[in-house]
Design a protein around this motif. Structure first.
Motif, PDB file in Angstrom:
ATOM      1  N   TYR A  11       0.648  -1.211   0.529  1.00 38.88           N
ATOM      2  CA  TYR A  11      -0.582   0.047   0.228  1.00 38.88           C
ATOM      3  C   TYR A  11       1.179   1.084  -0.126  1.00 38.88           C
ATOM      4  O   TYR A  11       0.467   2.287  -0.093  1.00 38.88           O
ATOM      5  N   ASP A  12       2.067   1.482   0.685  1.00 29.61           N
ATOM      6  CA  ASP A  12       3.119   2.872   0.744  1.00 29.61           C
ATOM      7  C   ASP A  12       4.248   2.477  -0.794  1.00 29.61           C
ATOM      8  O   ASP A  12       5.073   3.626  -0.652  1.00 29.61           O
ATOM      9  N   GLY A  13       3.623   1.981  -1.581  1.00 29.83           N
ATOM     10  CA  GLY A  13       3.771   2.102  -2.765  1.00 29.83           C
ATOM     11  C   GLY A  13       5.647   0.731  -3.517  1.00 29.83           C
ATOM     12  O   GLY A  13       5.387   1.103  -4.084  1.00 29.83           O
ATOM     13  N   THR A  14       5.317   0.108  -1.640  1.00 33.85           N
ATOM     14  CA  THR A  14       7.024  -0.270  -2.399  1.00 33.85           C
ATOM     15  C   THR A  14       6.918  -2.081  -2.693  1.00 33.85           C
ATOM     16  O   THR A  14       5.594  -2.434  -2.543  1.00 33.85           O
TER      17      THR A  14
ATOM     18  N   GLY B  33      13.854   4.063  -6.028  1.00 34.33           N
ATOM     19  CA  GLY B  33      12.544   4.842  -6.776  1.00 34.33           C
ATOM     20  C   GLY B  33      10.696   3.807  -6.630  1.00 34.33           C
ATOM     21  O   GLY B  33      11.461   3.539  -7.966  1.00 34.33           O
ATOM     22  N   LYS B  34      10.209   3.768  -5.721  1.00 33.32           N
ATOM     23  CA  LYS B  34       9.436   3.311  -5.076  1.00 33.32           C
ATOM     24  C   LYS B  34       8.302   3.747  -5.932  1.00 33.32           C
ATOM     25  O   LYS B  34       8.410   5.345  -5.875  1.00 33.32           O
ATOM     26  N   HIS B  35       6.904   3.441  -5.749  1.00 29.36           N
ATOM     27  CA  HIS B  35       6.058   3.908  -5.686  1.00 29.36           C
ATOM     28  C   HIS B  35       5.493   5.160  -4.700  1.00 29.36           C
ATOM     29  O   HIS B  35       5.479   4.836  -3.743  1.00 29.36           O
TER      30      HIS B  35
ATOM     31  N   VAL C 178       0.498   0.217  -4.983  1.00 27.50           N
ATOM     32  CA  VAL C 178       0.483  -0.472  -5.843  1.00 27.50           C
ATOM     33  C   VAL C 178      -0.574  -1.907  -5.507  1.00 27.50           C
ATOM     34  O   VAL C 178      -0.798  -2.196  -5.134  1.00 27.50           O
ATOM     35  N   TRP C 179      -1.049  -1.024  -7.087  1.00 31.30           N
ATOM     36  CA  TRP C 179      -2.518  -2.237  -7.015  1.00 31.30           C
ATOM     37  C   TRP C 179      -2.316  -3.538  -7.869  1.00 31.30           C
ATOM     38  O   TRP C 179      -3.268  -4.341  -7.623  1.00 31.30           O
TER      39      TRP C 179
END
Length: 591
Positions: A320-323, A345-347, A351-352
């Motif tokens: 959920y935190d983009g990792t 450079g993670k989101h 991330v869905w």
């Protein structure tokens, strides 16, 4: 005719006779009925108790009269003698000495019971052996040599101690040389690998006995009523997979292992922004539904996961935190082997969706992720870290009301579009084509070879698109599911109009094509129902709509590629397995 028998009284009362240890029919049954009963202090004069009370009162009156007559006689005699008579002090006299009641009670004596216990004697075995003087001597010598070897290794090191021990005992034989050359390590019994394997086998046996009926249904159940209703089907609930760690978490992703047909991974997280906590990954097996085989805890909630199609031990995870994380399930540790951080450079948003990709050029390990930040990244597994590469930046689109064409100019100031789901074409030669569903309700057809623009845009839904799935048998057909209660069937060559529209009267959490038949697909809604469609039988209505959970919302669904079962997950942390009836299976692919 009036009789003294009670018509309501039971005539077949049977009681267990403790003495004879059999059930016997009661010959006497109470026939009277008490219509009114009350407790009071009044007695009938003709009753025995009333007669006893009258006799007691008469005795008391006679005793009192006799006592008073004796007092009067004594007083008269003293008056005749001229002595002053004082009234007698009867304070010490026992008053009402006859006013007492005798009460007794008789309890029921229960019959004696004989209790016996029969046990089987434990198995016995006769063991014998011989012991002589030289055998005892040899064992003592071996123990002394073992102690000397341990002391030598501790004091002088491994090799020097071994050489000195061999020089002091040159005639120890082959067995002595083995004891000198090697040092046995003490392993605790509870940490022994053999014990763990034995306990695992024992756990499988216990679960097989506990869920024997469900296992038989999984293997042999077929709904015979399908032969009489060709356009309908049913779902049989099998196992439920849950554990204590998964409570208060939502099932956000389910994925079957490509190597083992009974093994699947479940990701737990939360779709609510204000209820975020740590994530959980559980690997379950159909052979053990009571507990997961392995479990991993993540810092953030798990939103998606996917097994590598060739290396079945690699599991990619989006949080959920983009990792994004990569686990090796063989290691059985909670630390991932790869992890994307802020430096790499993670989101910046959840991330869905995540998918493994095969790089045909250099055969490196790669996977693709889509996020709400509008960026689709291609991650490459290097020796020490994950290397990201921007594959596509999603942009919002608008439709010109005059011409009806989709343009990007009107939406240039609205920022990037958030990606919610994606899927790659599964037909040979089309593996570079993929679809992306957005929060705005649009679906974009893209290619890994073109990162600057969309191949096509489908203005599909009015709310967020939760799932898009290519048909595994037809390269131009795909499904889309949205929060606007609809599932739509599209032809990839006709972006302006959908082929079919299905209204499910609830927010659609996920949709999935059957891997056995090109015309069968399933969808789950937030009212706890599973909807099965067969376009060959009925293009308007589902052939099966069955509620499988109570007071829960279904979030994910996935088909098994070989067995006729599906898995559905809900927002209570439970995964339910369902078996398809023959009308819902199509043609099973056994290859």
């Amino acid at each position: 005719m009036l009789t003294a028998n009670n018509p309501v009284a039971a005539q077949n009362v049977v009681r267990f006779n403790m003495k004879e240890r059999i059930f016997k029919l009661e010959p006497m049954v109470e026939q009277s009925i008490t219509l009114y009963s009350t407790d009071g202090w009044m007695l009938f004069k003709g009753s025995d108790e009333a007669k006893r009370q009258l006799d007691t009162d008469k005795l008391q009156a006679e005793a009192k009269a006799k006592f008073q007559a004796e007092i009067d006689r004594v007083s008269s005699e003293r008056r005749e003698d001229g002595v002053d008579v004082e009234p007698p002090d009867d304070s010490r006299q026992l008053r009402n000495q006859f006013n007492f009641s005798e009460r007794a009670i008789q309890t029921v004596n229960y019959p004696l019971r004989d209790r016996d216990t029969f046990t089987e004697p434990p198995p016995t075995a006769n063991m014998s052996g011989t012991c002589n003087q030289w055998g005892i001597y040899d064992e003592y010598i071996k123990d002394l040599e073992r102690q000397r070897q341990d002391e030598a290794l501790k004091s002088k090191g491994g090799k020097k101690g071994q050489q000195q021990q061999q020089q002091t005992n040159p005639h120890g034989g082959a067995h002595m040389a083995t004891l000198v050359a090697t040092k046995t390590e003490h392993i605790p019994v509870m940490e022994c690998d053999n014990l763990k394997q034995s306990l695992k086998i024992l756990d499988r046996m216990v679960n097989q006995n506990m869920f024997d009926e469900i296992a038989m249904d999984f293997r042999y159940w077929d709904d015979t009523s399908d032969a009489f209703r060709p356009g309908e089907g049913s779902l049989l609930p099998l196992w439920k997979f849950m554990n204590e760690k998964a409570k208060r978490r939502q099932v956000t992703s389910i994925c079957w292992n490509p190597l083992y047909d009974d093994l699947f991974a479940v990701g737990y997280g939360s779709y609510e922004f204000l209820k975020q906590a740590s994530g959980l990954i559980c690997l379950y097996s159909l052979k053990n539904p009571s507990s997961p085989e392995f479990s991993f805890i993540t810092e953030s909630g798990v939103m998606c996961l996917d097994f590598h199609p060739e290396f079945a031990n690699l599991l990619a995870v989006g949080c959920y935190d983009g990792t994004v994380l990569v686990y090796d399930v063989r290691v059985k540790t909670e630390e991932p082997i790869y992890k994307a951080t802020v430096k790499t450079g993670k989101h910046s948003d959840p991330v869905w969706q995540i998918y493994w990709q095969v790089d045909e050029s250099n055969r490196s390990l790669q996977f693709i992720s889509t996020s709400s930040d509008g960026i689709i990244n291609l991650w490459t597994l290097s020796k020490s870290e994950l290397v990201p590469e921007c594959l596509m930046k999603l942009r919002t689109v608008a439709k010109d009301l005059a011409t009806g064409e989709v343009t990007e100019e009107a939406a240039a100031t609205q920022g990037p579009a958030g990606g919610c789901c994606m899927d790659f074409n599964k037909m040979p030669g089309q593996d570079s084509i993929y679809l992306v569903g957005t929060e705005e309700g649009a679906i974009h057809k893209c290619s890994k070879a073109y990162s600057s623009q969309y191949l096509s845009t489908y203005l599909a839904h009015n709310l967020a698109v939760y799932s898009v799935k290519w048909n595994p048998f037809q390269q131009n057909s795909f499904l889309s599911a949205s929060a606007d209660w609809t599932v739509k069937l599209w032809d990839a060559n006709e972006p302006d109009k959908h082929q079919l529209n299905f209204d499910l009267n609830g927010s659609v959490g996920d949709v999935e094509w059957s891997p056995h038949c090109a015309s069968i697909f399933a969808a789950v809604t937030d009212d706890g129902k599973v909807h099965m469609f067969d376009l060959e039988q009925n293009k308007l209505l589902p052939i099966c709509s069955q509620k499988v959970v109570k007071k829960a919302k279904l979030t994910k669904i996935v088909f098994n590629r070989k067995q006729p079962i599906i898995l559905v997950g809900d927002d209570k942390g439970c995964v339910t397995s369902l078996k398809l009836s023959p009308n819902l299976r199509g043609k099973i692919n056994q290859s």
